[in-house]
Write a protein that holds these residues in place. Structure first.
Motif, PDB file in Angstrom:
ATOM      1  N   LYS A  28       0.839  -1.207   0.000  1.00  0.00           N
ATOM      2  CA  LYS A  28       0.000   0.000   0.000  1.00  0.00           C
ATOM      3  C   LYS A  28       0.873   1.255   0.000  1.00  0.00           C
ATOM      4  CE  LYS A  28      -3.936  -1.992   2.438  1.00  0.00           C
ATOM      5  NZ  LYS A  28      -4.680  -2.003   3.709  1.00  0.00           N
ATOM      6  N   ARG A  29       1.926   1.245   0.806  1.00  0.00           N
ATOM      7  CA  ARG A  29       2.811   2.404   0.891  1.00  0.00           C
ATOM      8  C   ARG A  29       3.493   2.660  -0.451  1.00  0.00           C
ATOM      9  NH1 ARG A  29       7.971   2.307   1.794  1.00  0.00           N
ATOM     10  NH2 ARG A  29       7.943   0.247   2.745  1.00  0.00           N
ATOM     11  N   ILE A  30       3.975   1.597  -1.094  1.00  0.00           N
ATOM     12  CA  ILE A  30       4.637   1.735  -2.396  1.00  0.00           C
ATOM     13  C   ILE A  30       3.648   2.235  -3.445  1.00  0.00           C
ATOM     14  CG2 ILE A  30       5.717   0.465  -4.293  1.00  0.00           C
ATOM     15  CD1 ILE A  30       6.989  -1.335  -2.093  1.00  0.00           C
ATOM     16  N   GLN A  31       2.471   1.637  -3.489  1.00  0.00           N
ATOM     17  CA  GLN A  31       1.459   1.995  -4.490  1.00  0.00           C
ATOM     18  C   GLN A  31       0.952   3.424  -4.302  1.00  0.00           C
ATOM     19  OE1 GLN A  31      -1.390  -1.121  -3.861  1.00  0.00           O
ATOM     20  NE2 GLN A  31      -0.355  -2.534  -5.238  1.00  0.00           N
ATOM     21  N   SER A  32       1.055   3.950  -3.092  1.00  0.00           N
ATOM     22  CA  SER A  32       0.549   5.301  -2.840  1.00  0.00           C
ATOM     23  C   SER A  32       1.484   6.391  -3.358  1.00  0.00           C
ATOM     24  CB  SER A  32       0.295   5.502  -1.341  1.00  0.00           C
ATOM     25  OG  SER A  32       1.527   5.579  -0.640  1.00  0.00           O
ATOM     26  N   GLN A  33       2.703   6.028  -3.726  1.00  0.00           N
ATOM     27  CA  GLN A  33       3.633   7.010  -4.261  1.00  0.00           C
ATOM     28  C   GLN A  33       3.122   7.504  -5.611  1.00  0.00           C
ATOM     29  OE1 GLN A  33       6.453   7.970  -2.403  1.00  0.00           O
ATOM     30  NE2 GLN A  33       5.362   6.716  -0.904  1.00  0.00           N
ATOM     31  N   LYS A  34       3.127   8.821  -5.813  1.00  0.00           N
ATOM     32  CA  LYS A  34       2.506   9.404  -7.009  1.00  0.00           C
ATOM     33  C   LYS A  34       3.145   8.973  -8.321  1.00  0.00           C
ATOM     34  CE  LYS A  34       5.261  13.555  -6.984  1.00  0.00           C
ATOM     35  NZ  LYS A  34       5.327  14.946  -7.210  1.00  0.00           N
ATOM     36  N   ASP A  35       4.431   8.606  -8.305  1.00  0.00           N
ATOM     37  CA  ASP A  35       5.104   8.239  -9.548  1.00  0.00           C
ATOM     38  C   ASP A  35       5.081   6.738  -9.842  1.00  0.00           C
ATOM     39  OD1 ASP A  35       6.780   7.653  -7.445  1.00  0.00           O
ATOM     40  OD2 ASP A  35       8.591   8.422  -8.389  1.00  0.00           O
ATOM     41  N   VAL A  36       4.479   5.942  -8.948  1.00  0.00           N
ATOM     42  CA  VAL A  36       4.418   4.497  -9.161  1.00  0.00           C
ATOM     43  C   VAL A  36       3.328   4.159 -10.172  1.00  0.00           C
ATOM     44  CG1 VAL A  36       3.920   2.259  -8.092  1.00  0.00           C
ATOM     45  CG2 VAL A  36       5.401   3.898  -6.926  1.00  0.00           C
ATOM     46  N   VAL A  37       3.723   3.456 -11.223  1.00  0.00           N
ATOM     47  CA  VAL A  37       2.813   3.060 -12.300  1.00  0.00           C
ATOM     48  C   VAL A  37       2.268   1.655 -12.064  1.00  0.00           C
ATOM     49  CG1 VAL A  37       2.667   2.639 -14.787  1.00  0.00           C
ATOM     50  CG2 VAL A  37       4.067   4.522 -13.923  1.00  0.00           C
ATOM     51  N   GLY A  38       3.085   0.808 -11.459  1.00  0.00           N
ATOM     52  CA  GLY A  38       2.652  -0.558 -11.223  1.00  0.00           C
ATOM     53  C   GLY A  38       3.560  -1.282 -10.266  1.00  0.00           C
ATOM     54  N   VAL A  39       2.992  -2.294  -9.610  1.00  0.00           N
ATOM     55  CA  VAL A  39       3.748  -3.155  -8.707  1.00  0.00           C
ATOM     56  C   VAL A  39       3.377  -4.598  -9.016  1.00  0.00           C
ATOM     57  CG1 VAL A  39       4.199  -3.794  -6.304  1.00  0.00           C
ATOM     58  CG2 VAL A  39       3.727  -1.405  -6.877  1.00  0.00           C
ATOM     59  N   ILE A  40       4.389  -5.431  -9.141  1.00  0.00           N
ATOM     60  CA  ILE A  40       4.179  -6.858  -9.391  1.00  0.00           C
ATOM     61  C   ILE A  40       4.998  -7.613  -8.352  1.00  0.00           C
ATOM     62  CG2 ILE A  40       4.358  -8.750 -11.050  1.00  0.00           C
ATOM     63  CD1 ILE A  40       4.724  -6.519 -13.235  1.00  0.00           C
ATOM     64  N   VAL A  41       4.367  -8.587  -7.721  1.00  0.00           N
ATOM     65  CA  VAL A  41       5.085  -9.458  -6.801  1.00  0.00           C
ATOM     66  C   VAL A  41       4.950 -10.872  -7.347  1.00  0.00           C
ATOM     67  CG1 VAL A  41       5.323 -10.266  -4.436  1.00  0.00           C
ATOM     68  CG2 VAL A  41       4.544  -7.921  -4.868  1.00  0.00           C
ATOM     69  N   VAL A  42       6.105 -11.521  -7.550  1.00  0.00           N
ATOM     70  CA  VAL A  42       6.157 -12.816  -8.204  1.00  0.00           C
ATOM     71  C   VAL A  42       6.906 -13.813  -7.328  1.00  0.00           C
ATOM     72  CG1 VAL A  42       6.855 -13.990 -10.330  1.00  0.00           C
ATOM     73  CG2 VAL A  42       6.404 -11.554 -10.376  1.00  0.00           C
ATOM     74  N   LYS A  43       6.339 -15.010  -7.187  1.00  0.00           N
ATOM     75  CA  LYS A  43       7.072 -16.079  -6.505  1.00  0.00           C
ATOM     76  C   LYS A  43       8.283 -16.436  -7.348  1.00  0.00           C
ATOM     77  CE  LYS A  43       3.145 -18.390  -4.345  1.00  0.00           C
ATOM     78  NZ  LYS A  43       2.394 -19.672  -4.258  1.00  0.00           N
ATOM     79  N   ASN A  44       9.286 -17.005  -6.709  1.00  0.00           N
ATOM     80  CA  ASN A  44      10.496 -17.381  -7.441  1.00  0.00           C
ATOM     81  C   ASN A  44      10.248 -18.416  -8.528  1.00  0.00           C
ATOM     82  OD1 ASN A  44      12.140 -15.573  -6.077  1.00  0.00           O
ATOM     83  ND2 ASN A  44      12.611 -17.024  -4.461  1.00  0.00           N
ATOM     84  N   ASN A  45       9.118 -19.119  -8.468  1.00  0.00           N
ATOM     85  CA  ASN A  45       8.793 -20.100  -9.513  1.00  0.00           C
ATOM     86  C   ASN A  45       8.051 -19.457 -10.690  1.00  0.00           C
ATOM     87  OD1 ASN A  45       6.169 -19.697  -8.652  1.00  0.00           O
ATOM     88  ND2 ASN A  45       5.852 -21.784  -7.935  1.00  0.00           N
ATOM     89  N   GLY A  46       7.788 -18.144 -10.627  1.00  0.00           N
ATOM     90  CA  GLY A  46       7.137 -17.430 -11.715  1.00  0.00           C
ATOM     91  C   GLY A  46       5.666 -17.149 -11.509  1.00  0.00           C
ATOM     92  N   ASP A  47       5.052 -17.722 -10.468  1.00  0.00           N
ATOM     93  CA  ASP A  47       3.633 -17.458 -10.193  1.00  0.00           C
ATOM     94  C   ASP A  47       3.467 -16.047  -9.639  1.00  0.00           C
ATOM     95  OD1 ASP A  47       3.073 -20.059 -10.941  1.00  0.00           O
ATOM     96  OD2 ASP A  47       2.891 -20.802  -8.880  1.00  0.00           O
ATOM     97  N   ILE A  48       2.507 -15.330 -10.185  1.00  0.00           N
ATOM     98  CA  ILE A  48       2.261 -13.963  -9.730  1.00  0.00           C
ATOM     99  C   ILE A  48       1.427 -14.002  -8.452  1.00  0.00           C
ATOM    100  CG2 ILE A  48       1.147 -11.780 -10.293  1.00  0.00           C
ATOM    101  CD1 ILE A  48       2.020 -12.276 -13.202  1.00  0.00           C
ATOM    102  N   ILE A  49       1.928 -13.340  -7.418  1.00  0.00           N
ATOM    103  CA  ILE A  49       1.227 -13.252  -6.143  1.00  0.00           C
ATOM    104  C   ILE A  49       0.194 -12.138  -6.204  1.00  0.00           C
ATOM    105  CG2 ILE A  49       1.464 -12.766  -3.674  1.00  0.00           C
ATOM    106  CD1 ILE A  49       4.321 -13.943  -3.891  1.00  0.00           C
ATOM    107  N   THR A  50       0.642 -10.978  -6.652  1.00  0.00           N
ATOM    108  CA  THR A  50      -0.252  -9.832  -6.792  1.00  0.00           C
ATOM    109  C   THR A  50       0.334  -8.862  -7.812  1.00  0.00           C
ATOM    110  OG1 THR A  50      -1.495  -8.130  -5.584  1.00  0.00           O
ATOM    111  CG2 THR A  50       0.784  -8.462  -4.920  1.00  0.00           C
ATOM    112  N   SER A  51      -0.540  -8.083  -8.423  1.00  0.00           N
ATOM    113  CA  SER A  51      -0.098  -7.101  -9.407  1.00  0.00           C
ATOM    114  C   SER A  51      -1.158  -6.027  -9.562  1.00  0.00           C
ATOM    115  CB  SER A  51       0.147  -7.774 -10.757  1.00  0.00           C
ATOM    116  OG  SER A  51       0.529  -6.800 -11.719  1.00  0.00           O
ATOM    117  N   THR A  52      -0.701  -4.824  -9.835  1.00  0.00           N
ATOM    118  CA  THR A  52      -1.628  -3.730 -10.124  1.00  0.00           C
ATOM    119  C   THR A  52      -1.825  -3.569 -11.626  1.00  0.00           C
ATOM    120  OG1 THR A  52       0.166  -2.099 -10.091  1.00  0.00           O
ATOM    121  CG2 THR A  52      -1.006  -2.486  -8.018  1.00  0.00           C
ATOM    122  N   LEU A  53      -1.125  -4.384 -12.412  1.00  0.00           N
ATOM    123  CA  LEU A  53      -1.258  -4.339 -13.865  1.00  0.00           C
ATOM    124  C   LEU A  53      -2.233  -5.416 -14.327  1.00  0.00           C
ATOM    125  CD1 LEU A  53       2.531  -4.076 -14.816  1.00  0.00           C
ATOM    126  CD2 LEU A  53       0.911  -2.200 -14.497  1.00  0.00           C
TER     127      LEU A  53
END
Length: 110
Positions: free
Chosen positions: A13-38
């Motif tokens: 939430k803190r990262i996403q609230s920054q005005k210049d942030v376009v997107g956040v992706i969190v990926v498990k090391n095996n390639g599975d996406i945990i969460t993304s704003t894209l």
């Protein structure tokens, strides 16, 4: 909700609230996406490419100094700045609008 999950969500939430942030992706090391704003297609595309780049950067750091490790990978293009934070279980990717003044300040201060 456990404490670790709560801290993780608060950090996102803190990262996403920054005005210049376009997107956040969190990926498990095996390639599975945990969460993304894209959208899913962009998330998968970015994650695949950036994970390969992060793996190469980790190898490069280890080859230069086996006692060292990659903490953050930061790169800039004309349009975006990409920050990659490898973790034990996942990789966090933050896409930001390019701020050339900020980038130049960082380079000058290093």
């Amino acid at each position: 909700m456990d404490i670790v999950q709560h801290e993780f969500e608060e950090t996102l939430k803190r990262i996403q609230s920054q005005k210049d942030v376009v997107g956040v992706i969190v990926v498990k090391n095996n390639g599975d996406i945990i969460t993304s704003t894209l959208d899913n297609r962009s998330s998968v595309s970015h994650a695949e490419r950036i994970m390969k780049l992060a793996d190469n950067a980790k190898s490069c750091v280890r080859n230069l100094d086996p006692s060292n490790e990659l903490i953050v990978l930061r790169m800039g293009t004309k349009k975006r700045e990409v920050l990659v934070k490898p973790g034990k279980d996942f990789i966090m990717i933050v896409l930001r609008k390019q701020n050339h003044k900020s980038l130049m300040r960082s380079i000058a201060n290093s």
